[in-house]
Design a protein around this motif. Structure first.
Motif, mmCIF file in Angstrom:
data_model
loop_
_atom_site.group_PDB
_atom_site.id
_atom_site.type_symbol
_atom_site.label_atom_id
_atom_site.label_comp_id
_atom_site.label_asym_id
_atom_site.label_seq_id
_atom_site.Cartn_x
_atom_site.Cartn_y
_atom_site.Cartn_z
ATOM 1 N N ILE A 1 9.804 -38.427 16.390
ATOM 2 C CA ILE A 1 8.928 -37.698 15.876
ATOM 3 C C ILE A 1 8.968 -36.641 17.218
ATOM 4 C CG2 ILE A 1 6.418 -37.542 15.891
ATOM 5 C CD1 ILE A 1 6.536 -40.005 14.670
ATOM 6 N N PRO A 2 8.930 -35.277 16.795
ATOM 7 C CA PRO A 2 8.781 -34.260 17.545
ATOM 8 C C PRO A 2 7.491 -34.454 18.276
ATOM 9 C CG PRO A 2 9.375 -33.265 15.484
ATOM 10 C CD PRO A 2 9.068 -34.864 15.303
ATOM 11 N N ALA A 3 7.548 -34.208 19.730
ATOM 12 C CA ALA A 3 6.332 -34.044 20.547
ATOM 13 C C ALA A 3 5.285 -33.238 20.061
ATOM 14 C CB ALA A 3 6.821 -34.117 21.911
ATOM 15 N N ASP A 4 5.447 -31.992 19.735
ATOM 16 C CA ASP A 4 4.786 -30.994 19.395
ATOM 17 C C ASP A 4 4.247 -31.291 17.923
ATOM 18 O OD1 ASP A 4 4.773 -28.264 17.673
ATOM 19 O OD2 ASP A 4 3.827 -28.311 19.570
ATOM 20 N N ALA A 19 -0.575 -39.878 14.520
ATOM 21 C CA ALA A 19 -1.586 -40.499 15.103
ATOM 22 C C ALA A 19 -0.956 -41.962 15.853
ATOM 23 C CB ALA A 19 -2.704 -41.095 13.913
ATOM 24 N N ILE A 20 0.065 -42.540 15.114
ATOM 25 C CA ILE A 20 0.485 -43.715 15.705
ATOM 26 C C ILE A 20 1.450 -43.052 16.938
ATOM 27 C CG2 ILE A 20 2.121 -45.380 15.491
ATOM 28 C CD1 ILE A 20 1.245 -45.681 12.599
ATOM 29 N N TYR A 21 2.022 -42.118 16.688
ATOM 30 C CA TYR A 21 3.046 -41.865 17.760
ATOM 31 C C TYR A 21 2.035 -41.323 19.220
ATOM 32 C CZ TYR A 21 6.118 -38.714 20.468
ATOM 33 O OH TYR A 21 6.912 -38.167 21.741
ATOM 34 N N LYS A 22 0.852 -40.840 19.030
ATOM 35 C CA LYS A 22 0.032 -40.237 19.967
ATOM 36 C C LYS A 22 -0.333 -41.320 20.553
ATOM 37 C CE LYS A 22 -1.609 -35.740 18.406
ATOM 38 N NZ LYS A 22 -2.732 -34.955 18.188
ATOM 39 N N PHE A 23 -0.933 -42.346 20.029
ATOM 40 C CA PHE A 23 -1.626 -43.810 20.359
ATOM 41 C C PHE A 23 -0.343 -44.565 21.296
ATOM 42 C CE2 PHE A 23 -2.327 -48.219 20.017
ATOM 43 C CZ PHE A 23 -4.106 -48.109 20.310
ATOM 44 N N CYS A 24 0.820 -44.541 20.927
ATOM 45 C CA CYS A 24 1.671 -45.175 21.755
ATOM 46 C C CYS A 24 2.084 -44.625 22.969
ATOM 47 C CB CYS A 24 3.139 -45.256 20.834
ATOM 48 S SG CYS A 24 2.858 -46.180 19.233
ATOM 49 N N VAL A 25 2.214 -43.109 23.028
ATOM 50 C CA VAL A 25 2.747 -42.516 24.316
ATOM 51 C C VAL A 25 1.484 -42.189 25.080
ATOM 52 C CG1 VAL A 25 4.767 -41.732 23.210
ATOM 53 C CG2 VAL A 25 2.648 -40.444 22.984
ATOM 54 N N ASP A 69 6.029 -43.513 37.344
ATOM 55 C CA ASP A 69 7.084 -42.898 36.577
ATOM 56 C C ASP A 69 7.232 -43.482 35.027
ATOM 57 O OD1 ASP A 69 7.809 -41.234 38.640
ATOM 58 O OD2 ASP A 69 9.187 -42.772 39.575
ATOM 59 N N TRP A 70 6.039 -44.414 34.640
ATOM 60 C CA TRP A 70 6.163 -45.144 33.657
ATOM 61 C C TRP A 70 6.180 -44.342 32.294
ATOM 62 C CZ3 TRP A 70 1.191 -47.945 31.681
ATOM 63 C CH2 TRP A 70 1.309 -48.737 30.491
ATOM 64 N N LYS A 71 6.980 -44.627 31.202
ATOM 65 C CA LYS A 71 6.725 -43.719 30.088
ATOM 66 C C LYS A 71 6.673 -44.564 29.047
ATOM 67 C CE LYS A 71 9.210 -39.373 31.553
ATOM 68 N NZ LYS A 71 9.313 -39.747 33.005
ATOM 69 N N SER A 72 5.909 -44.428 27.948
ATOM 70 C CA SER A 72 6.020 -45.275 26.653
ATOM 71 C C SER A 72 6.653 -44.456 25.646
ATOM 72 C CB SER A 72 4.319 -45.428 26.190
ATOM 73 O OG SER A 72 3.587 -46.374 27.091
ATOM 74 N N LEU A 73 7.579 -45.100 25.241
ATOM 75 C CA LEU A 73 8.422 -44.454 24.070
ATOM 76 C C LEU A 73 8.051 -44.911 22.638
ATOM 77 C CD1 LEU A 73 11.868 -44.604 25.673
ATOM 78 C CD2 LEU A 73 10.344 -42.655 25.893
ATOM 79 N N CYS A 74 7.980 -44.098 21.834
ATOM 80 C CA CYS A 74 7.767 -44.705 20.509
ATOM 81 C C CYS A 74 9.257 -44.191 19.759
ATOM 82 C CB CYS A 74 6.602 -43.881 19.655
ATOM 83 S SG CYS A 74 6.229 -44.342 18.206
ATOM 84 N N THR A 89 8.384 -49.561 19.756
ATOM 85 C CA THR A 89 8.137 -49.029 21.030
ATOM 86 C C THR A 89 8.719 -49.595 22.245
ATOM 87 O OG1 THR A 89 6.176 -50.569 21.135
ATOM 88 C CG2 THR A 89 5.698 -48.291 20.349
ATOM 89 N N GLN A 90 8.812 -48.828 23.498
ATOM 90 C CA GLN A 90 9.582 -49.412 24.577
ATOM 91 C C GLN A 90 8.910 -48.879 25.690
ATOM 92 O OE1 GLN A 90 13.495 -48.078 25.444
ATOM 93 N NE2 GLN A 90 14.071 -50.134 26.095
ATOM 94 N N GLN A 91 8.406 -49.705 26.896
ATOM 95 C CA GLN A 91 7.877 -49.249 28.077
ATOM 96 C C GLN A 91 9.023 -49.111 29.040
ATOM 97 O OE1 GLN A 91 4.734 -48.664 27.661
ATOM 98 N NE2 GLN A 91 4.881 -49.537 25.435
#
Length: 208
Positions: A1-4, A19-25, A69-74, A89-91
């Protein structure tokens, strides 16, 4: 999913998917809250669902501090026939660089970075996890994970082998339980109904 968001809509993504993407990241910066329905719950594997505010306290005030540096990936969102969504998702936690404070209202202990075992002084990455998300009026009502993981997902980072093994071993070493075990602070067994059920027959026997 594009971030923008505009690009995501142009690419044909639905409002629910965005909305799901925003929730996850948004776990690290707290922006998850903006796309959470009233009474939203988040259920990490191996634990009962938490109110989203409690999850954000753990994420933003705890894990986000210890792992800057933690990132949540959707990595995938697919609508199911019953209206729920299967979400991948991946942490990608990175290395622990500061003390992890105890978070009030949780069983999670303080972890001092100076005390973690040698094998935990690495860049940590969890496996790709499969969650089920329920929506309500365009916002996330519940995100539930039961320990299912998936290999070979496009865009995923290479998971830390120890975490893959712990997730495959079962609920006792999944999610936060697995993390705290890895950093040398295993959680006490929960005084959940399972323990009460195990004790019940022995206590009930004399009464019969």
């Amino acid at each position: 999913i594009p971030a923008d968001e505009a690009a995501a809509k142009e690419a044909g993504k639905t409002d629910d998917e965005i909305a799901i993407y925003k929730f996850c990241v948004g776990l690290q910066d707290g922006s998850t809250k903006a796309v959470s329905a009233e009474g939203c719950e988040f259920g990490p594997p191996g634990a009962p669902p938490l109110p989203v505010d409690a999850m954000l306290a753990i994420s933003a005030k705890g894990m986000g501090v210890a792992f800057p540096d933690w990132k949540s990936l959707c990595l995938g969102i697919e609508k199911n026939e019953d209206g729920t969504y299967t979400v991948l998702t991946q942490q990608v936690c990175g290395a622990m660089k500061a003390d992890l404070p105890a978070v009030e209202g949780t069983p999670f202990p303080e972890v001092k970075v100076a005390e973690i075992p040698e094998e935990a002084k690495i860049e940590m990455t969890l496996p790709v996890e499969v969650g089920t998300y329920t929506m309500e009026d365009g916002k996330v009502k519940k995100g539930l994970y039961v320990g299912e993981i998936r290999d070979g997902v496009e865009g995923a980072a290479e998971p830390t082998p120890a975490f893959v093994e712990m997730w495959k071993a079962g609920p006792e070493t999944q999610g936060f339980a697995g993390f705290f075990k890895f950093v040398g602070k295993p959680l006490p067994a929960p005084p959940a109904d399972d323990a009460a059920a195990a004790d019940a027959p022995a206590e009930a026997a004399p009464a019969e």
